[in-house]
Motif scaffolding. Structure first.
Motif, PDB file in Angstrom:
ATOM      1  N   ARG A 142       0.644  -1.303  -0.352  1.00 34.76           N
ATOM      2  CA  ARG A 142      -0.032   0.393   0.081  1.00 34.76           C
ATOM      3  C   ARG A 142       0.500   1.080  -0.336  1.00 34.76           C
ATOM      4  N   VAL A 143       2.590   1.295   0.664  1.00 30.70           N
ATOM      5  CA  VAL A 143       2.447   2.091   0.697  1.00 30.70           C
ATOM      6  C   VAL A 143       3.321   2.379  -0.785  1.00 30.70           C
ATOM      7  N   ALA A 144       3.610   1.600  -1.980  1.00 29.58           N
ATOM      8  CA  ALA A 144       3.932   1.374  -2.222  1.00 29.58           C
ATOM      9  C   ALA A 144       3.170   2.329  -3.271  1.00 29.58           C
ATOM     10  N   LEU A 145       1.983   1.268  -3.752  1.00 30.57           N
ATOM     11  CA  LEU A 145       1.134   2.817  -4.425  1.00 30.57           C
ATOM     12  C   LEU A 145       0.482   3.766  -4.367  1.00 30.57           C
ATOM     13  N   ALA A 146       0.335   3.947  -2.849  1.00 35.98           N
ATOM     14  CA  ALA A 146       0.767   5.873  -2.346  1.00 35.98           C
ATOM     15  C   ALA A 146       1.506   6.254  -2.975  1.00 35.98           C
ATOM     16  N   ARG A 147       3.192   5.630  -2.726  1.00 33.57           N
ATOM     17  CA  ARG A 147       4.041   6.254  -3.199  1.00 33.57           C
ATOM     18  C   ARG A 147       3.626   6.865  -5.084  1.00 33.57           C
ATOM     19  N   SER A 148       2.724   5.876  -5.795  1.00 30.55           N
ATOM     20  CA  SER A 148       2.446   5.822  -7.166  1.00 30.55           C
ATOM     21  C   SER A 148       1.750   7.126  -7.452  1.00 30.55           C
ATOM     22  N   LEU A 149       0.050   6.942  -6.507  1.00 34.32           N
ATOM     23  CA  LEU A 149      -0.956   7.714  -6.940  1.00 34.32           C
ATOM     24  C   LEU A 149      -0.599   9.169  -6.571  1.00 34.32           C
ATOM     25  N   VAL A 150       0.340   9.118  -5.207  1.00 33.11           N
ATOM     26  CA  VAL A 150       0.532  10.572  -5.548  1.00 33.11           C
ATOM     27  C   VAL A 150       1.123  11.905  -5.980  1.00 33.11           C
ATOM     28  N   MET A 151       1.476  10.673  -7.459  1.00 38.81           N
ATOM     29  CA  MET A 151       1.878  11.404  -8.356  1.00 38.81           C
ATOM     30  C   MET A 151       0.871  12.065  -9.168  1.00 38.81           C
ATOM     31  N   ARG A 152      -0.123  11.366  -8.846  1.00 37.57           N
ATOM     32  CA  ARG A 152      -1.671  11.487 -10.555  1.00 37.57           C
ATOM     33  C   ARG A 152      -1.160  11.432 -11.705  1.00 37.57           C
ATOM     34  N   PRO A 153      -0.949  10.135 -11.457  1.00 37.32           N
ATOM     35  CA  PRO A 153      -0.508   9.806 -13.014  1.00 37.32           C
ATOM     36  C   PRO A 153      -1.902   9.583 -14.291  1.00 37.32           C
ATOM     37  N   ARG A 154      -1.810   9.667 -15.144  1.00 33.10           N
ATOM     38  CA  ARG A 154      -3.074   9.127 -15.704  1.00 33.10           C
ATOM     39  C   ARG A 154      -2.913   8.076 -16.776  1.00 33.10           C
ATOM     40  N   LEU A 155      -1.443   7.327 -16.002  1.00 31.10           N
ATOM     41  CA  LEU A 155      -1.230   5.991 -16.764  1.00 31.10           C
ATOM     42  C   LEU A 155      -0.522   5.105 -14.906  1.00 31.10           C
ATOM     43  N   LEU A 156      -1.365   4.460 -14.397  1.00 31.36           N
ATOM     44  CA  LEU A 156      -0.356   3.368 -13.615  1.00 31.36           C
ATOM     45  C   LEU A 156       0.356   1.979 -13.684  1.00 31.36           C
ATOM     46  N   LEU A 157       1.398   1.746 -13.451  1.00 33.23           N
ATOM     47  CA  LEU A 157       1.256   0.596 -14.165  1.00 33.23           C
ATOM     48  C   LEU A 157       1.756  -0.039 -12.949  1.00 33.23           C
ATOM     49  N   LEU A 158       1.642  -1.904 -13.530  1.00 30.27           N
ATOM     50  CA  LEU A 158       1.681  -2.892 -12.017  1.00 30.27           C
ATOM     51  C   LEU A 158       1.459  -4.017 -12.430  1.00 30.27           C
ATOM     52  N   ASP A 159       2.973  -4.137 -11.708  1.00 30.16           N
ATOM     53  CA  ASP A 159       4.053  -5.436 -11.845  1.00 30.16           C
ATOM     54  C   ASP A 159       3.975  -6.584 -11.344  1.00 30.16           C
ATOM     55  N   GLU A 160       2.598  -7.616 -11.831  1.00 31.22           N
ATOM     56  CA  GLU A 160       2.299  -8.346 -10.581  1.00 31.22           C
ATOM     57  C   GLU A 160       2.225  -7.770  -8.999  1.00 31.22           C
ATOM     58  N   PRO A 161       1.048  -7.196  -8.657  1.00 29.51           N
ATOM     59  CA  PRO A 161       0.774  -6.561  -8.226  1.00 29.51           C
ATOM     60  C   PRO A 161       0.162  -7.056  -6.604  1.00 29.51           C
ATOM     61  N   LEU A 162       0.054  -8.335  -6.853  1.00 28.20           N
ATOM     62  CA  LEU A 162      -0.408  -9.629  -5.528  1.00 28.20           C
ATOM     63  C   LEU A 162       0.037 -10.092  -5.399  1.00 28.20           C
ATOM     64  N   GLY A 163       0.889 -10.204  -6.704  1.00 30.20           N
ATOM     65  CA  GLY A 163       1.619 -11.499  -6.911  1.00 30.20           C
ATOM     66  C   GLY A 163       2.453 -12.119  -5.132  1.00 30.20           C
ATOM     67  N   ALA A 164       2.834 -10.977  -4.077  1.00 37.56           N
ATOM     68  CA  ALA A 164       3.806 -11.720  -3.192  1.00 37.56           C
ATOM     69  C   ALA A 164       2.924 -11.393  -1.941  1.00 37.56           C
ATOM     70  N   LEU A 165       1.942 -11.651  -2.109  1.00 36.88           N
ATOM     71  CA  LEU A 165       0.270 -11.710  -0.540  1.00 36.88           C
ATOM     72  C   LEU A 165      -0.159 -12.965  -0.899  1.00 36.88           C
ATOM     73  N   ASP A 166      -0.552 -13.257   0.546  1.00 28.84           N
ATOM     74  CA  ASP A 166      -1.947 -14.608   0.216  1.00 28.84           C
ATOM     75  C   ASP A 166      -2.796 -14.927   0.139  1.00 28.84           C
TER      76      ASP A 166
END
Length: 347
Positions: A142-166
């Motif tokens: 969530r911190v990594a996601l917040a760091r991306s969203l705080v920049m208000r991008p037009r396009l957000l790229l997610l590399d296997e965003p859920l892969g490390a979670l149970d």
């Protein structure tokens, strides 16, 4: 759909390996888009080209109709959340989120307001002073996601965003990602090898194979109507049966069955989902087959039967628990399916 990003004949080689082969793709404004494929399909390479970390050998990448091939990563209205999260361990959560804002020269008062809003958005309000080692895996994400969203991008790229979670956290976080995408209005492009993840979250899915788009469309459409043998087997592990078109329908010697339905004259293979097959009292006429159960695996809501058909082919059959106990190994069974469940494959 208004195109936000367009890839035109994108080609990329790494030595003798062709990672992307004249790939064409369009992603819409405000769309949650999934790039789905196995290892070596080209999905991660395409993501890195969109981010600007790799340059294509040929082709064009257009954002709002403008070629951004020569635009450096920091100058693109694009942010990327890495699979490893890439948090700075010596920085607090707030400082990690602030990193991009500081590099962009955003004034302190505005930066603090945006950091607080981003942390609230991802459910980490009050976590700003913590360090990454004090967080769980889901909180780091969530911190990594917040760091991306705080920049208000037009396009957000997610590399296997859920892969490390149970499994339980993956499902919950997936819904949260979907809600965040709707709230921000940004286009999300997610790379994943997990078909369930792609089908559950995305507005549209592009299935990649060998550096090309094998099929693209809404999740339900590509699941129910796969266009090729590869798509049918990759998405939901459908049964693929070979045969030939005849006046009676599609005859498959390996199945020992005739498939009837709305099938083109030149059909050479059909797909049949395991969940669309039912155990019948008798196997007579088209869209029926006989076989012997070779193995049974309990899966919770259903059991997976491996049925050897009279023609020698192995058929995967999903037997719902509500239909009673499944037949055991060695049992002779009759199978049936509806004509609408038979999908003609083009390749």
């Amino acid at each position: 759909m208004t195109p936000l990003l367009q890839a035109e004949a994108i080609t990329k080689r790494f030595g003798a390996t062709l990672a992307l082969d004249a790939l064409d793709l369009a992603i819409g404004e405000g769309e949650f888009f999934a790039l789905l494929g196995g290892s070596g399909s080209g999905k991660s390479t395409l993501l890195r080209i969109i981010a600007g970390f790799e340059a294509p050998d040929a082709g064009r990448l257009l954002l709002d109709g403008r070629d951004i091939g020569a635009t450096p990563p920091w100058a693109r209205p694009v942010n990327m959340m890495f699979q490893s999260y890439a948090l700075f361990p010596h920085m607090s959560v707030a400082d990690n989120v602030a990193y991009g804002l500081r590099r962009a020269g955003v004034k302190r008062a505005e930066a603090e307001a945006r950091i607080a809003a981003a942390l609230e958005m991802v459910g980490l309000g009050g976590f700003g002073r913590r360090r990454p080692h004090e967080l769980s895996g889901g909180q780091k994400q969530r911190v990594a996601l917040a760091r991306s969203l705080v920049m208000r991008p037009r396009l957000l790229l997610l590399d296997e965003p859920l892969g490390a979670l149970d499994a339980n956290l993956r499902e919950r976080t997936g819904f949260e990602l979907r809600a965040l995408q709707r709230e921000t209005g940004a286009a999300f492009v997610m790379v994943t090898h997990d078909q369930e993840e792609a089908l559950a979250l995305a507005d549209r899915v592009a299935l990649l194979d060998g550096g090309r788009v094998a099929q693209v469309g809404p999740p339900r459409a590509i699941y129910e109507r796969p266009a090729s043998r590869f798509a049918a087997r990759f998405l939901g592990a459908a049964n693929v049966l070979e045969g030939r078109a005849t006046a009676a329908g599609f005859e498959s010697e390996e199945a020992g069955a005739t498939f009837a339905g709305d099938l083109p004259p030149g059909t050479v293979a059909v797909a049949l989902r395991p969940e669309r097959i039912r155990i019948a009292a008798a196997a007579e006429g088209p869209n029926t087959a006989r076989g012997v159960v070779e193995d049974v695996a309990f899966r919770g809501d259903d059991s997976l039967l491996l049925v050897r058909l009279s023609g020698g082919a192995m058929l995967r059959v999903a037997h719902a628990e509500e239909d009673g106990a499944p037949p055991g190994r060695g049992a002779a069974v009759s199978l049936a399916w509806d004509a609408a469940s038979v999908v003609a494959l083009a390749s």
